[in-house]
Write a protein that holds these residues in place. Structure first.
Motif, short mmCIF file in Angstrom:
data_model
loop_
_atom_site.label_atom_id
_atom_site.label_comp_id
_atom_site.label_asym_id
_atom_site.label_seq_id
_atom_site.Cartn_x
_atom_site.Cartn_y
_atom_site.Cartn_z
N GLN A 164 85.98 -67.83 73.57
CA GLN A 164 87.34 -67.29 73.44
C GLN A 164 87.94 -67.26 74.85
O GLN A 164 87.25 -67.56 75.82
CB GLN A 164 87.30 -65.91 72.82
N ALA A 208 90.61 -62.41 76.37
CA ALA A 208 90.13 -61.83 75.12
C ALA A 208 88.72 -61.26 75.30
O ALA A 208 88.42 -60.16 74.82
CB ALA A 208 90.14 -62.87 74.01
N THR A 227 88.82 -58.13 77.51
CA THR A 227 89.34 -56.98 76.75
C THR A 227 88.33 -56.49 75.72
O THR A 227 88.11 -55.28 75.57
CB THR A 227 90.66 -57.36 76.05
#
Length: 181
Positions: A134, A138, A141
């Motif tokens: 990803q 992303a 986070t």
């Protein structure tokens, strides 16, 4: 450097290994590296360059052996020693800055910055070796920020306990009965 410090650091890193093993993956096979928590404790207890180097390398090997992330072996071996020296720098700088004299503030700074530096180094290195499953943002986070929170809160609980136990351990000195004739 005393062997005892290396043994104590090894035991703490072994505890970090256990924490790392029981942590479930969050996203794309990545799991927060809770062994960082124990690496931070080692650095706080023994802010000595040689021990930090050995502890960073050992933490990198432990994480490399247990990672579930493709390319994570190399990324861990790069990330942990660099993170260890970054945290050592924070510890040494915090001792000199009056703003960071409050120990609880120092623990929070070490837990948060140390984990974010580690996560950034890990993801950056992994992205150079393999394609990330990803986006960097992303994964940062979804994995690094929760790990930052967990390590920071964990440091507030674990460090005082370990420091208290260490304080109560007997110190042993080798006494030689050999006398020169």
């Amino acid at each position: 450097m005393k062997l005892r410090k290396f043994i104590e650091a090894g035991l703490l890193l072994a505890g970090g290994f256990v924490l790392h093993q029981i942590m479930p993956p969050l996203i794309a096979g990545m799991k927060p590296d809770m062994s960082l928590l124990m690496l931070f404790v080692v650095i706080l207890l023994y802010p000595e360059r040689d021990l930090v180097l050995v502890s960073g390398l050992a933490a990198g090997m432990i994480s490399a052996l247990t990672t579930t992330f493709p390319g994570g072996q190399v990324a861990n071996m790069i990330d942990k020693p660099l993170t260890a020296f970054t945290v050592l720098g924070i510890v040494l700088l915090a001792e000199k800055l009056t703003v960071l004299k409050q120990f609880k503030l120092r623990l929070g700074l070490i837990g948060a910055l140390g984990t974010m530096v580690s996560g950034s180094l890990f993801l950056g290195t992994a992205s150079l070796i393999v394609a990330l499953p990803q986006s960097f943002a992303a994964l940062f986070t979804a994995v690094v920020l929760p790990a930052t929170l967990a390590n920071t809160v964990g440091l507030y609980f674990v460090y005082p306990v370990v420091a208290k136990i260490k304080e109560q351990l007997p110190t042993t000195e080798v006494v030689s009965n050999d006398k020169a004739a």
